[in-house]
Every structure is written in C-alpha cells, then in structure tokens.
Design an enzyme around this catalytic site. Structure first.
Site, PDB file in Angstrom:
ATOM      1  N   GLU B  47       0.797  -1.243   0.000  1.00 48.88           N
ATOM      2  CA  GLU B  47       0.000   0.000   0.000  1.00 48.88           C
ATOM      3  C   GLU B  47       0.826   1.288   0.000  1.00 48.88           C
ATOM      4  O   GLU B  47       0.269   2.362  -0.160  1.00 48.88           O
ATOM      5  CB  GLU B  47      -1.029  -0.009   1.130  1.00 48.88           C
ATOM      6  N   ASN B  48       2.139   1.182   0.160  1.00 52.85           N
ATOM      7  CA  ASN B  48       2.958   2.390   0.016  1.00 52.85           C
ATOM      8  C   ASN B  48       3.112   2.794  -1.455  1.00 52.85           C
ATOM      9  O   ASN B  48       3.684   3.844  -1.750  1.00 52.85           O
ATOM     10  CB  ASN B  48       4.334   2.214   0.656  1.00 52.85           C
TER      11      ASN B  48
END
Lengths: 232, 218
Positions: B47-48
């Site tokens: 999710e980064n």
C-alpha cells in the site's frame, strides 16, 4: 528567481517564512522519500508549535523524529507512529497531540486539499473511533463518513530529478505521499537529487508539474534504510 | 494440533486464484507469498505504492528507494507498477484488490474487526488497515483463536476499538476456518486433530456447527 525558474540556492532561502504555529505537510513513507534536509532546516530554525502532517514521524534521531528533540511539534497527523520512543514518551506525557488518520484517508485529504475539494465521504473508518463527531451519510445502502481535506502553510517534498521549472520525477517507492503533499502547500518546497534544464525530462513522465512548486533546491541525501531485508 | 504459522499461510494460499491482485498484511499474511501454487500468477500489492512486489533484494540490489509497506527493502517482479499513496488507496478503496489478508486482535459475530489499538498500551496507529477492511470485499483474517491466557478472540462483540464495522466474512485461526454469516460464526473446517468441542469451547461468540466439519489436510 525569474520567470518559471524555481531554484533557490540555500536551505535558509528554501524554508524562509516558516513561523511558529504553522502547518507543514511532509512527504515520505517511513524513512523512504523523506525531505531529510528540509526537515533538518526546520530543526535548525527552531520553529515551535508546528502541526506536522505526515504518514509517519521518522525514527529517534532521523527524519521528523529530530523535530521532537526540541519539542517543535505540537501536533502530528499520521497513520502510524510506532517507530519512535521519544514520540511515545511525549505523547503519553501529554506534551504532544496526535490525530491518527487512516493512511488512505490521509492521502486523500492531501489530494483533495490540493485540488480545492474541502471534504469527501469515505467508508474507511465508519463505526470506528475515527468516525467520532463526523457526519455520516448513506449512499446506496452503505454508510460513509465525511472527512475534511488538508492544506498546509508549507509542504516539504523529496523528489529525484526536477527541471528548473519545478517539474518533478520521483524514484521508485520514494514517490509515496510526495505528489499529494506537493499540491497541498501554500508554499511548496521540493528538494531533489538532481536539477536539469527544462526540456531534458520527458513531459509525459512528470509526476508533479511545476505549477505546484514554489521553491526547488538540490541536496545530498543519506537515505537511511529502516528495515534492511536481504535474500541469501 | 493447532496450525503452525506456515500451515496457516498454506491454507490461505488455497484461496488464491490465477490473476489475483492480493494485499498481504504484516506477519503471518506475508508468508502466504511463499505458497502461491505452481503455475499460478498473482500480483502482490503493497500500500505504500507498489503493485507487483518481488522478493527481498540481494546485497547488491538493495535500494533505499525500493521498500514495501512494512518498510522492508524489496524488489519488483516483471510487469510491476509504482505509484503514489493516493493511487494506491484508490485501488484499495475502490474495491479493485481481489484478496486482502490481514491479522487481528479480535473479530465478532457482526463481522467487526479490532486490530490496531489496545487503549493505554498500543497506540501506534492503524496505518492502512482501516482502508483495507473498508475497501475490500474478499478479506481473510488470520489470528490465533485464543490469547496466551486462553481468552477467546472470537467474540459476540469486540472489546477493543474497531478497525472496521461489519466487514469481515472469513477468519482462519490456528484451530479452524470460520465464516461469519447472519450474526454467527459458522465452523467450516478444523485443524488436523482438533476437536469440534475444543473449538466451540474456545469461541465466545455464537457458533453454528454443521453436521460434518472436515479436517484440513496438509
């Protein structure tokens, strides 16, 4: 500065105008893609009572963590703050306020802030402590909460390459929150590893167009690694 | 016997399908990547801002600008893409991720999940967990069935602050695979050698036990 040339030549010039009590939005995820020299400049300036909007708060002694050492931070708006003993100490002692914000909501708050959208509805956080005091509305049978967007007096951003007009490209996952942060500052300051002449970067490959960038500076970076994992 | 961490990962991996985009949380969920069935292609979302996460780098490949959501240095697979956090959570919140696997402290019979905060003790933050549970349709929670002190983590009502409300339908513990339906836990599978009675006794929330509860096979 003249025309579209955004380049400044010193970190003093880059952060000029930062005052006590201001809100600063910072790009970065963990220690990856953080504007480490701009953060160091804020420490040097000694500015107090800052509200810092950033996914994390660095670690002890590096990144945004250094701003805790002289109690420069009044409030953090972050999704995850677990890597920092001094942070926990100040939080538990009531010397520091934290607004825990879901990571996607935080990214969207910056994006919306930079795009002139004052608030948006999201399902994220409905029914949780994050929803407390927030408007709830049903769309097509599902509940959503109203989240207000964020803008900052300053945004501090780490890019890879930029041309002098402030068109910025990020490198790998050092992109993270930086493009949204860049749109959401009244004054957006970008530090990069290399500044090139306008025309050298492919216009279609620009992540952050120069219209968002007020000041641009080239720096050298430590790029500390938080979790060094290798395969053998 | 209760499932090992590896067995939990192996059982979750059986839910994968060819062409799935998958988000794996920190801890046991990360291990699922080691058990992708032969001949199947899945793409891991971090999710980064990474779709197509690869294995850890060699010493020579290490790059401070190339990390996953656990802040570990990683590589990319062929066909990966990298993007901003807003784009990453547009994928997650828009329901584009096919399977999400994450850990929890507690789940309850209403499909609520508590996974990010123990008041007075653990106040690190939710990271992307609230977005993941609100945005995904297909979520598997992996957790131990009971605490070290024997307290059930499958409850009538979560006691800790919620990460998400009414969003969990599948739970894999070290003792059982369970689905949540109409306000009850449905016991679907049990770990090898673990009795239905043991599972029921360690489940505080209402549990429905079908006539036949198959044993998992490894």
């Amino acid at each position: 500065m003249s025309g579209f040339n955004k380049v400044v030549n010193s970190y003093d010039e880059a952060m000029a105008g930062l005052e006590d009590g201001m809100t600063v939005i910072a790009g970065g995820f963990g220690l990856c893609g953080i504007p480490e020299n701009l953060i160091a400049q804020v420490k040097k300036m000694g500015t107090k009572d800052l509200t810092i909007v950033s996914n994390n708060c660095g670690v002890d002694g590096f990144g945004l963590g250094v701003l805790l050492e002289d109690r420069q931070v009044k409030k953090m708006v972050s999704s995850y703050v677990g890597e920092n003993a001094l942070f926990m100490q100040q939080l538990l002692a009531g010397e520091l306020e934290v607004e825990l914000t879901p990571q996607g909501t935080l990214a969207e708050k910056m994006r919306a802030g930079g795009a002139g959208i004052p608030a948006f509805y999201t399902a994220t956080g409905y029914g949780t402590p994050v929803a407390e005091g927030k408007d709830v509305r049903d769309f097509k049978g599902r509940n959503y909460i109203l989240e207000e967007s964020i803008t900052g007096d300053f945004a501090i951003v780490k890019g890879w390459k930029a041309d002098k007009f402030g068109n910025v490209i990020y490198r790998h996952t050092a992109q993270n929150f930086n493009p949204m942060a860049a749109t959401a500052g009244k004054i957006t300051v970008v530090e990069v590893e290399e500044i090139v002449e306008p025309g050298e970067l492919d216009p279609a490959h620009i992540h952050t167009p120069g219209i968002y960038v007020d000041r641009l500076i080239v720096g050298t970076f430590e790029k500390r690694i938080e979790q060094r994992t290798v395969r053998t | 016997m209760a499932l090992t961490r590896e067995q939990i990962a192996i059982r979750v991996a059986r839910e994968l399908q060819d062409g799935f985009y998958v988000n794996l949380g920190i801890g046991i969920p990360t291990l699922v990547a080691n058990y992708v069935p032969e001949g199947m292609e899945v793409m891991l979302q971090s999710e980064n801002g990474l779709l197509g996460m690869g294995q850890f780098p060699t010493e020579d490949e290490i790059d401070a600008d190339m990390i996953n959501a656990g802040k570990q240095t990683v590589t990319t697979v062929t066909g990966a893409s990298i993007f901003s956090s807003a784009e990453s959570f547009a994928m997650i919140r828009g329901g584009h991720v096919d399977l999400t696997v994450l850990g929890a402290f507690e789940v309850d019979t209403s499909g609520n999940i508590a996974s990010y905060m123990i008041p007075g003790k653990l106040i690190k933050g939710m990271g992307g967990a609230m977005d993941l549970v609100a945005g995904a349709d297909n979520i598997i929670v992996t957790m131990t069935h009971a605490s070290k002190h024997g307290e059930s983590k499958l409850l009538t009502k979560c006691s800790l602050p919620l990460t998400g409300a009414g969003c969990i339908k599948k739970v894999l513990t070290d003792l059982a695979y369970i689905e949540i339906e109409d306000g009850a836990f449905i016991l679907k599978e049990r770990a090898p050698g673990v009795s239905v009675e043991e599972i029921v006794s360690k489940t505080e929330g209402k549990m429905i036990v079908p006539d036949h509860v198959p044993e998992m096979v490894f």
